[in-house]
Motif scaffolding. Structure first.
Motif, PDB file in Angstrom:
ATOM      1  N   ALA A 297       0.827  -1.205   0.000  1.00 55.11           N
ATOM      2  CA  ALA A 297       0.000   0.000   0.000  1.00 55.11           C
ATOM      3  C   ALA A 297       0.861   1.255   0.000  1.00 55.11           C
ATOM      4  O   ALA A 297       0.589   2.222  -0.730  1.00 55.11           O
ATOM      5  CB  ALA A 297      -0.935  -0.007   1.202  1.00 55.11           C
ATOM      6  N   ALA A 298       1.909   1.247   0.821  1.00 55.38           N
ATOM      7  CA  ALA A 298       2.792   2.409   0.902  1.00 55.38           C
ATOM      8  C   ALA A 298       3.513   2.654  -0.417  1.00 55.38           C
ATOM      9  O   ALA A 298       3.596   3.797  -0.892  1.00 55.38           O
ATOM     10  CB  ALA A 298       3.808   2.215   2.030  1.00 55.38           C
ATOM     11  N   ARG A 299       4.033   1.597  -1.015  1.00 55.95           N
ATOM     12  CA  ARG A 299       4.734   1.746  -2.298  1.00 55.95           C
ATOM     13  C   ARG A 299       3.796   2.304  -3.376  1.00 55.95           C
ATOM     14  O   ARG A 299       4.169   3.207  -4.141  1.00 55.95           O
ATOM     15  CB  ARG A 299       5.303   0.403  -2.749  1.00 55.95           C
ATOM     16  N   ALA A 300       2.576   1.774  -3.419  1.00 56.86           N
ATOM     17  CA  ALA A 300       1.613   2.218  -4.434  1.00 56.86           C
ATOM     18  C   ALA A 300       1.191   3.670  -4.217  1.00 56.86           C
ATOM     19  O   ALA A 300       0.866   4.380  -5.179  1.00 56.86           O
ATOM     20  CB  ALA A 300       0.392   1.307  -4.422  1.00 56.86           C
ATOM     21  N   ALA A 301       1.196   4.112  -2.957  1.00 60.53           N
ATOM     22  CA  ALA A 301       0.769   5.475  -2.635  1.00 60.53           C
ATOM     23  C   ALA A 301       1.920   6.481  -2.693  1.00 60.53           C
ATOM     24  O   ALA A 301       1.686   7.689  -2.620  1.00 60.53           O
ATOM     25  CB  ALA A 301       0.130   5.508  -1.251  1.00 60.53           C
ATOM     26  N   GLY A 302       3.151   6.000  -2.786  1.00 62.72           N
ATOM     27  CA  GLY A 302       4.304   6.890  -2.791  1.00 62.72           C
ATOM     28  C   GLY A 302       4.770   7.292  -1.406  1.00 62.72           C
ATOM     29  O   GLY A 302       5.470   8.292  -1.239  1.00 62.72           O
ATOM     30  N   PHE A 303       4.387   6.508  -0.388  1.00 64.94           N
ATOM     31  CA  PHE A 303       4.770   6.757   0.997  1.00 64.94           C
ATOM     32  C   PHE A 303       6.094   6.079   1.337  1.00 64.94           C
ATOM     33  O   PHE A 303       6.450   5.062   0.750  1.00 64.94           O
ATOM     34  CB  PHE A 303       3.720   6.173   1.954  1.00 64.94           C
ATOM     35  N   GLN A 304       6.794   6.617   2.323  1.00 60.66           N
ATOM     36  CA  GLN A 304       7.845   5.852   2.973  1.00 60.66           C
ATOM     37  C   GLN A 304       7.170   4.787   3.840  1.00 60.66           C
ATOM     38  O   GLN A 304       6.034   4.947   4.260  1.00 60.66           O
ATOM     39  CB  GLN A 304       8.702   6.762   3.861  1.00 60.66           C
ATOM     40  N   ILE A 305       7.897   3.710   4.144  1.00 68.74           N
ATOM     41  CA  ILE A 305       7.308   2.635   4.940  1.00 68.74           C
ATOM     42  C   ILE A 305       8.330   2.075   5.925  1.00 68.74           C
ATOM     43  O   ILE A 305       9.441   1.689   5.535  1.00 68.74           O
ATOM     44  CB  ILE A 305       6.731   1.503   4.043  1.00 68.74           C
ATOM     45  N   ILE A 306       7.948   2.085   7.194  1.00 71.32           N
ATOM     46  CA  ILE A 306       8.724   1.433   8.258  1.00 71.32           C
ATOM     47  C   ILE A 306       7.902   0.263   8.766  1.00 71.32           C
ATOM     48  O   ILE A 306       6.701   0.397   8.994  1.00 71.32           O
ATOM     49  CB  ILE A 306       9.011   2.405   9.424  1.00 71.32           C
ATOM     50  N   CYS A 307       8.531  -0.891   8.963  1.00 72.51           N
ATOM     51  CA  CYS A 307       7.828  -2.057   9.490  1.00 72.51           C
ATOM     52  C   CYS A 307       8.433  -2.512  10.807  1.00 72.51           C
ATOM     53  O   CYS A 307       9.642  -2.398  11.025  1.00 72.51           O
ATOM     54  CB  CYS A 307       7.850  -3.214   8.494  1.00 72.51           C
ATOM     55  N   VAL A 308       7.561  -3.047  11.668  1.00 72.11           N
ATOM     56  CA  VAL A 308       8.004  -3.623  12.936  1.00 72.11           C
ATOM     57  C   VAL A 308       8.253  -5.121  12.749  1.00 72.11           C
ATOM     58  O   VAL A 308       7.633  -5.762  11.900  1.00 72.11           O
ATOM     59  CB  VAL A 308       6.964  -3.391  14.049  1.00 72.11           C
ATOM     60  N   THR A 309       9.153  -5.657  13.545  1.00 65.47           N
ATOM     61  CA  THR A 309       9.535  -7.062  13.395  1.00 65.47           C
ATOM     62  C   THR A 309       8.567  -8.019  14.066  1.00 65.47           C
ATOM     63  O   THR A 309       8.566  -9.214  13.789  1.00 65.47           O
ATOM     64  CB  THR A 309      10.922  -7.302  14.010  1.00 65.47           C
ATOM     65  N   TYR A 310       7.719  -7.513  14.974  1.00 65.87           N
ATOM     66  CA  TYR A 310       6.959  -8.393  15.856  1.00 65.87           C
ATOM     67  C   TYR A 310       5.536  -8.684  15.396  1.00 65.87           C
ATOM     68  O   TYR A 310       4.812  -9.398  16.068  1.00 65.87           O
ATOM     69  CB  TYR A 310       6.917  -7.783  17.253  1.00 65.87           C
ATOM     70  N   GLY A 311       5.108  -8.133  14.271  1.00 61.25           N
ATOM     71  CA  GLY A 311       3.686  -8.188  13.926  1.00 61.25           C
ATOM     72  C   GLY A 311       3.231  -9.443  13.219  1.00 61.25           C
ATOM     73  O   GLY A 311       3.833 -10.514  13.314  1.00 61.25           O
ATOM     74  N   TYR A 312       2.120  -9.281  12.481  1.00 64.52           N
ATOM     75  CA  TYR A 312       1.476 -10.400  11.794  1.00 64.52           C
ATOM     76  C   TYR A 312       1.792 -10.308  10.302  1.00 64.52           C
ATOM     77  O   TYR A 312       1.302  -9.432   9.609  1.00 64.52           O
ATOM     78  CB  TYR A 312      -0.049 -10.338  11.967  1.00 64.52           C
ATOM     79  N   ASN A 313       2.600 -11.200   9.811  1.00 61.37           N
ATOM     80  CA  ASN A 313       2.926 -11.220   8.381  1.00 61.37           C
ATOM     81  C   ASN A 313       2.881 -12.653   7.875  1.00 61.37           C
ATOM     82  O   ASN A 313       3.729 -13.083   7.099  1.00 61.37           O
ATOM     83  CB  ASN A 313       4.303 -10.585   8.124  1.00 61.37           C
ATOM     84  N   HIS A 314       1.892 -13.407   8.353  1.00 66.63           N
ATOM     85  CA  HIS A 314       1.675 -14.790   7.921  1.00 66.63           C
ATOM     86  C   HIS A 314       2.918 -15.654   8.115  1.00 66.63           C
ATOM     87  O   HIS A 314       3.202 -16.565   7.324  1.00 66.63           O
ATOM     88  CB  HIS A 314       1.219 -14.841   6.463  1.00 66.63           C
TER      89      HIS A 314
END
Length: 226
Positions: free
Chosen positions: A182-199
């Protein structure tokens, strides 16, 4: 690495701000029990979160990530789930460590904050209020606020338009490949956390701009706006 200082910060809910698995798994297992089907347990529910509660219910019925259950079964199951989740929403969910401190730091720097989630509004608002973070956000966009949800860029672009901020001066904080796409498509920067839900996948493989272990690292990766 320090990213360019953004004007707007959008933050995902489940898996980023809040660990909501305890409540979601309670509702899923209660639903399955009433349908006389095998309960799935917290470990599986943790892998299935990230695409809204309808998809979560479908995954529980199928016991897998992809596919479509029989329509009548899904409708019955989804009704049961909504009743159960409404009753337990926020009872056992918790803020991740350092989230409160991270939000306070972002606010102290004068950042515009919005919460962007695929969770339906009827569950989003009570959960944010239950954990006392609703008032931290100037805008909340839920999964049914707009015609499209993440990974479609529409919610992010809507937030940027709402605050009259250039998407290229905006930042998304999330935990999943949905947030990155979503961030890439919108032109946003994106930071991700290591602890979340990513299947169950390492979020680093999605190549966000930065990866953090907690919100306490914001001053190191975003820097001061003031």
């Amino acid at each position: 690495m320090t990213l360019p200082v953004p004007e707007l910060v959008l933050i995902d809910l489940d898996g980023t701000l809040i660990d909501s698995v305890p409540d979601l798994s309670y509702a899923i297992d209660g639903m399955m029990l009433q349908l006389e089907l095998p309960q799935r347990g917290e470990e599986k529910v943790r892998r299935w979160i990230g695409n809204g509660v309808e998809r979560l219910v479908k995954r529980a019925l199928l016991d897998q990530l992809e596919g479509e259950p029989e329509a009548d079964l899904f409708q019955a199951a989804f009704h049961l789930f909504k009743v159960l989740y409404t009753e337990c929403n926020g009872h056992h969910s918790v803020l991740y460590p350092q989230v409160r401190e991270g939000l306070d730091w972002l606010k102290s720097q004068g950042y515009l904050l919005a919460c962007i989630t695929n969770k339906a509004e009827q569950f989003t608002i009570p959960l944010l209020k239950s954990l006392k973070v609703y008032d931290d956000f100037r805008l909340v966009i839920s999964g049914d606020t707009l015609p499209q949800q993440k990974p479609n860029p529409m919610p992010l672009l809507h937030a940027a338009s709402y605050f009259q901020v250039n998407p290229h001066h905006s930042l998304m904080i999330g935990d999943s490949i949905n947030d990155v796409q979503a961030a890439r498509a919108a032109g946003f920067q994106i930071i991700c956390v290591t602890y979340g839900y990513n299947h169950g996948e390492d979020i680093r493989t999605a190549q966000p701009d930065a990866v953090i272990d907690s919100f306490a690292q914001f001053p190191q990766v975003i820097g001061s706006k003031l």
